[in-house]
Design an enzyme around this catalytic site. Structure first.
Site, PDB file in Angstrom:
ATOM      1  N   PHE A 110       0.810  -1.221   0.000  1.00  8.39           N
ATOM      2  CA  PHE A 110       0.000   0.000   0.000  1.00  8.39           C
ATOM      3  C   PHE A 110       0.840   1.265   0.000  1.00  8.39           C
ATOM      4  O   PHE A 110       0.399   2.323  -0.464  1.00  8.39           O
ATOM      5  CB  PHE A 110      -0.960  -0.005   1.199  1.00  8.39           C
ATOM      6  N   LYS A 111       2.060   1.170   0.486  1.00  7.64           N
ATOM      7  CA  LYS A 111       2.871   2.384   0.614  1.00  7.64           C
ATOM      8  C   LYS A 111       3.312   2.938  -0.738  1.00  7.64           C
ATOM      9  O   LYS A 111       3.713   4.093  -0.829  1.00  7.64           O
ATOM     10  CB  LYS A 111       4.047   2.109   1.544  1.00  7.64           C
ATOM     11  N   ASP A 112       3.199   2.121  -1.790  1.00  9.07           N
ATOM     12  CA  ASP A 112       3.484   2.637  -3.130  1.00  9.07           C
ATOM     13  C   ASP A 112       2.550   3.791  -3.489  1.00  9.07           C
ATOM     14  O   ASP A 112       2.939   4.700  -4.218  1.00  9.07           O
ATOM     15  CB  ASP A 112       3.303   1.535  -4.171  1.00  9.07           C
TER      16      ASP A 112
END
Length: 465
Positions: A110-112
């Site tokens: 998700f951090k992308d």
């Protein structure tokens, strides 16, 4: 839009300066001087937008005219061009459960969503100002690789990422250490994520060192990270509601550092119709204990679990929530944090505790429950959850209508998946071949002095911009 510190020690600054500052110079976290509130017509108009166009509208509220709209649009388009799904963050139905898939970026986490944008944002601001930036960050698993992939090869940026040796999954470690670009530096510290995070904060609070070496932050202490993570809450609501502003939705959010669920809290304060926000933690349950007791207190140790990205005790973004929980009373925030620094615990008043319980629900999920949830979901639907996502699904077992955030691709946590269902999840293209590639990493003691010395030796004397 201006930004201030949760601790009240800086003058208001603009968005660009807030992004480059990362951690406020008084040691606090940056927050907007006011939170924009959307009217129903705006929400209705946004509900059908594609992800990139929605991101443009949301971010403009916090950026104002500091970045021309055409430039911001191009930056956003570039940031999400390499996601493998056309919707960027699709909502899928798994049995009777809705899952918000956040793992279609280049590092399958998700951090992308935030860090592809932040990397391009850094590059844009540095080119505009003619500056350089040395990023220093700590990761419990996914932030590091997402940050590295967001800035690899960028000429004005060097990045130093600390991870706890032996406490991230093999795939997560290789995603970081196989990136051999000359501007990328990986550091394995002999300790926990909390140790690594404390080192980063110590070096950022050394203002002379931070200034001389132009340190910047990619951890969720950087406001731009929080802003970008609000995008998918708005997007998910639009896909579920069809623009019906009377339709409220709930979210279950696996969280360790409090950034992802805080983004949902921010979206709700902006007017998004969110019914419930569930904080889903693993055995490292400082956040869920706070919601249940009103006491934020360190546990005996940081436990190594099947959901390692959440193996955190001290949640950085909790300070932002304390600020809003106490209506922006910066002096009280400072007093509470001082209590925590000296005693390892802080307590909020009964009135504020009641408010926190209205803001969030919270559940801690054990490793056996995590495995059971992966197994049950797979047997019922054929869908494989990563262990972090399984924590969120399990925490929402009594809320069948809640949207569960899928924070990583299950193939990143092969051992846990095999333990649960007897087979590994198929590797997406982004993860194939990682274990055979060359790696580069240094190992250091978990001491600020050791990391500081490494930065000084690597960067040498930094000239003025």
């Amino acid at each position: 839009m201006h930004y201030i510190s949760t601790r009240g020690g800086i003058e208001p600054i603009g968005f660009a300066q807030a992004v480059m500052m990362g951690l406020a110079t008084d040691g606090g976290l940056l927050v907007p001087s006011q939170i924009p509130v959307l009217d129903p017509e705006q929400l209705r108009a946004w509900a059908g937008l594609r992800f990139q166009d929605l991101a443009l509208e949301v971010s403009t509220l916090f950026i104002g005219d500091e970045i021309p709209r055409a430039d911001l649009k191009a930056l956003i388009e570039r940031s999400y061009a390499n996601f493998s799904h056309p919707e960027v963050t699709p909502v899928v139905t798994v049995g009777k459960r809705r899952i918000l898939e956040l793992f279609h970026g280049p590092t399958a986490a998700f951090k992308d969503v935030a860090l592809q944008w932040l990397g391009n944002l850094f590059e844009y601001l540095l080119e505009r100002e003619g500056g350089i930036l040395n990023i220093l960050g700590a990761t419990s698993g996914d932030t590091g690789s997402a940050a590295i992939y967001g800035v690899r090869g960028k000429g004005r940026i060097r990045i130093f990422i600390l991870h706890p040796k032996g406490r991230v999954s093999p795939i997560q470690e290789r995603q970081m250490t196989t990136v051999l670009d000359s501007n990328v530096h990986n550091i394995a510290v002999r300790g926990t994520f909390d140790d690594a995070q404390a080192i980063v904060k110590t070096l950022f609070n050394d203002l002379a060192f931070k200034s001389a070496y132009r340190l910047g932050a990619v951890n969720s202490i950087n406001w731009a990270r929080i802003l970008a993570q609000t995008f998918y809450y708005f997007y998910a609501w639009g896909r579920i509601s069809g623009g019906d502003v009377g339709r409220r939705v709930s979210f279950s959010v696996p969280t360790g550092n409090f950034g992802d669920v805080f983004a949902g809290y921010l979206a709700r304060r902006m007017g998004l119709p969110i019914e419930r926000l569930v904080i889903a933690t693993n055995r490292n349950d400082i956040l869920s204990r706070f919601i249940h007791t009103g006491v934020y207190a360190l546990g005996e140790e940081v436990y190594h679990t099947l959901s390692p990205a959440m193996d955190i005790q001290i949640a950085s973004n909790f300070e932002r929530y304390l600020y809003y929980l106490h209506d922006g009373d910066q002096a009280l925030v400072c007093a509470l944090l001082e209590d925590f620094r000296h005693t390892g615990r802080l307590r909020v008043s009964a009135e504020r505790h009641q408010k926190a319980q209205a803001d969030f629900e919270a559940t801690a999920v054990s490793d056996p429950e995590t495995l059971d949830q992966i197994r049950a979901t797979y047997e019922a639907t054929g869908y494989i959850l990563c262990p972090h996502t399984a924590v969120g699904v399990r925490a929402a077992r009594d809320l069948p209508e809640a949207i569960c955030l899928a924070t990583a691709h299950p193939a990143k946590f092969g051992a846990a998946v095999v333990q649960a269902i007897g087979q590994e999840a198929p590797l997406p293209p982004a993860l194939q071949g990682l274990l055979e590639r060359k790696t580069r990493c240094v190992e250091l003691e978990a001491r600020a002095a050791a990391v500081k010395g490494y930065l000084e030796a690597t960067l040498g004397t930094v000239s003025a911009p």
